[in-house]
Design a protein around this motif. Sequence first.
Motif, PDB file in Angstrom:
ATOM      1  N   LYS A  42       0.830  -1.211   0.000  1.00  0.00           N
ATOM      2  CA  LYS A  42       0.000   0.000   0.000  1.00  0.00           C
ATOM      3  C   LYS A  42       0.861   1.257   0.000  1.00  0.00           C
ATOM      4  O   LYS A  42       0.565   2.229  -0.697  1.00  0.00           O
ATOM      5  N   LEU A  43       1.937   1.225   0.757  1.00  0.00           N
ATOM      6  CA  LEU A  43       2.834   2.381   0.802  1.00  0.00           C
ATOM      7  C   LEU A  43       3.543   2.580  -0.532  1.00  0.00           C
ATOM      8  O   LEU A  43       3.720   3.717  -0.993  1.00  0.00           O
ATOM      9  N   ILE A  44       3.947   1.480  -1.180  1.00  0.00           N
ATOM     10  CA  ILE A  44       4.601   1.568  -2.493  1.00  0.00           C
ATOM     11  C   ILE A  44       3.640   2.151  -3.524  1.00  0.00           C
ATOM     12  O   ILE A  44       4.016   3.015  -4.333  1.00  0.00           O
ATOM     13  N   ARG A  45       2.390   1.680  -3.493  1.00  0.00           N
ATOM     14  CA  ARG A  45       1.396   2.220  -4.437  1.00  0.00           C
ATOM     15  C   ARG A  45       1.184   3.710  -4.208  1.00  0.00           C
ATOM     16  O   ARG A  45       1.095   4.487  -5.155  1.00  0.00           O
ATOM     17  N   MET A 104       8.874   7.640   4.798  1.00  0.00           N
ATOM     18  CA  MET A 104       8.296   8.990   4.855  1.00  0.00           C
ATOM     19  C   MET A 104       6.772   8.933   4.870  1.00  0.00           C
ATOM     20  O   MET A 104       6.111   9.676   5.611  1.00  0.00           O
ATOM     21  N   LEU A 105       6.202   8.062   4.074  1.00  0.00           N
ATOM     22  CA  LEU A 105       4.746   7.938   4.036  1.00  0.00           C
ATOM     23  C   LEU A 105       4.203   7.390   5.358  1.00  0.00           C
ATOM     24  O   LEU A 105       3.122   7.791   5.805  1.00  0.00           O
ATOM     25  N   GLU A 106       4.949   6.494   5.972  1.00  0.00           N
ATOM     26  CA  GLU A 106       4.520   5.981   7.283  1.00  0.00           C
ATOM     27  C   GLU A 106       4.577   7.103   8.330  1.00  0.00           C
ATOM     28  O   GLU A 106       3.693   7.221   9.173  1.00  0.00           O
ATOM     29  N   ILE A 107       5.619   7.932   8.263  1.00  0.00           N
ATOM     30  CA  ILE A 107       5.729   9.073   9.181  1.00  0.00           C
ATOM     31  C   ILE A 107       4.562  10.031   8.983  1.00  0.00           C
ATOM     32  O   ILE A 107       4.060  10.625   9.941  1.00  0.00           O
ATOM     33  N   ASN A 114      -1.280  20.795  14.615  1.00  0.00           N
ATOM     34  CA  ASN A 114      -2.296  21.692  14.073  1.00  0.00           C
ATOM     35  C   ASN A 114      -3.298  20.982  13.170  1.00  0.00           C
ATOM     36  O   ASN A 114      -4.187  21.624  12.615  1.00  0.00           O
ATOM     37  N   ASP A 115      -3.142  19.676  13.005  1.00  0.00           N
ATOM     38  CA  ASP A 115      -4.053  18.886  12.178  1.00  0.00           C
ATOM     39  C   ASP A 115      -4.027  17.458  12.702  1.00  0.00           C
ATOM     40  O   ASP A 115      -3.272  17.122  13.618  1.00  0.00           O
ATOM     41  N   THR A 116      -4.858  16.616  12.113  1.00  0.00           N
ATOM     42  CA  THR A 116      -4.921  15.229  12.586  1.00  0.00           C
ATOM     43  C   THR A 116      -3.618  14.480  12.335  1.00  0.00           C
ATOM     44  O   THR A 116      -3.288  13.546  13.073  1.00  0.00           O
ATOM     45  N   THR A 117      -2.878  14.872  11.287  1.00  0.00           N
ATOM     46  CA  THR A 117      -1.586  14.242  10.998  1.00  0.00           C
ATOM     47  C   THR A 117      -0.510  15.322  10.867  1.00  0.00           C
ATOM     48  O   THR A 117      -0.817  16.503  10.738  1.00  0.00           O
ATOM     49  N   VAL A 118       0.742  14.886  10.871  1.00  0.00           N
ATOM     50  CA  VAL A 118       1.861  15.824  10.801  1.00  0.00           C
ATOM     51  C   VAL A 118       1.890  16.529   9.449  1.00  0.00           C
ATOM     52  O   VAL A 118       1.297  16.067   8.472  1.00  0.00           O
ATOM     53  N   GLN A 119       2.583  17.648   9.396  1.00  0.00           N
ATOM     54  CA  GLN A 119       2.735  18.417   8.170  1.00  0.00           C
ATOM     55  C   GLN A 119       3.861  17.834   7.313  1.00  0.00           C
ATOM     56  O   GLN A 119       4.733  17.093   7.791  1.00  0.00           O
ATOM     57  N   TYR A 120       3.870  18.241   6.038  1.00  0.00           N
ATOM     58  CA  TYR A 120       4.916  17.760   5.133  1.00  0.00           C
ATOM     59  C   TYR A 120       6.303  18.170   5.621  1.00  0.00           C
ATOM     60  O   TYR A 120       7.272  17.428   5.452  1.00  0.00           O
ATOM     61  N   GLY A 121       6.406  19.347   6.239  1.00  0.00           N
ATOM     62  CA  GLY A 121       7.695  19.797   6.748  1.00  0.00           C
ATOM     63  C   GLY A 121       8.301  18.824   7.747  1.00  0.00           C
ATOM     64  O   GLY A 121       9.528  18.719   7.854  1.00  0.00           O
TER      65      GLY A 121
END
Length: 420
Positions: A42-45, A104-107, A114-121
């Motif tokens: 799933k992460l690879i896709r 990175m996608l798992e992170i 400030n949101d439900t998940t972390v920011q791209y930064g």
Amino acid sequence: MRYLEARDGDLVTPFQCETCHVRNLLGRDPQPNLASDVRLIKLIRRANLDAFWCSEPKTVMGTLREARRGLRIASSLGFRDNLFTPLGPYPLEDVVGMRAATVMLEISKNPGINDTTVQYGTVRKFRSSFSNIHKASKEGHRGAVLMKDTVKMSISSCPTDGLFFEKFTKGCHKRMGDIVIPDRALSVDILVEIFNSLEGEWGAVMTDRERWRLALEGCFYIISFVCALRGEEVPLTNLAGIREHLEESGRHKAPHVVVALLGRFKNEHGDSNYHLLPIVNVTHSGLEPRKWIERGVVWCERMGYTRGPLFKDLETGEKLKASAFEAQFFRRLVSIQNSRPDLIGAGVDIEEQYGVSRSFRRGATSRAADMLLPPNITNANNRWRTVENAKGKQANMSIRDHYTDVRLALNLLLQFSAAM
């Protein structure tokens, strides 16, 4: 559907299927009964789709259209099958950085502030870590280095520097977006109220340590605002640098006080990297930088130190962080909100909208615009930051040499702080 499916023309992005990537990463075929393999697929896709969607549909369609036109022409000339370089097969190893992409996608699924998940930064930090570790490895030394004079360019063998990873990070960033919550600008009227409160407290009976803390608090606010500094820059204030010019600057025909910033700035060399910021004794709004800086100098001396950072932790001797002043800053704003709702409305969430990181600098910038200061004055006030960002182009000079340079442009440099 954006980011959920590929499009005709997306094969201009380096591509391998999930099975091939699993073979590259694990050295075997994926096993559908293993939860870790299913998760990896799933992460690879997701990584492949992010890489595809780094380009907008019109760009992809335009590339496809030109490729088809080229194939028609090549067919008429008899070399249709040889027009383009074959897209594969790839070697049986991870040459595109898929292992870093999946991490990175798992992170990216971790809870954010400030949101439900972390920011791209936050997510992209792993790319830097991966790249730095690779460059330190035996594989990292296989790249060539090109040099001319002092300019150096390296040819990297790191997979995260390749085309696929560039497309993946761009697509991932576009999909995740950014949530930017800037600190609200601190108005000069609010700051005047803060200093009225500080001045009232200064006349009260307190211990030496409490008075020292109050002096530093006033110094932090006044230096942040009048010098238009970011929160993390203010703790660079150097006590010895201030003391060296305190009397001389007061006797000058244009009386002022000098704020000295000292640190090993990025891309600067040497041990004495001073930035001297001259500011007026009293600003247009009545703020009194000299009074509070002199108080800070006196009470630092009484607490046993005359050198090093002005903002110091007495227990550890280490430089204080800007965050050390944030709780008290919030308390003062809450007090103003209760007593002066015309300055801070009742509906304002102070801890959410203000901060020592940017509120003072944004307030100073707004004040400069309100006072119609021309850009050359604002730029002159930021000259030290321009030097810092110039990748070490400033010569390494003593603090005395720096002050000699500053005095030549003193009238220009003081106009910014005077307007505050």
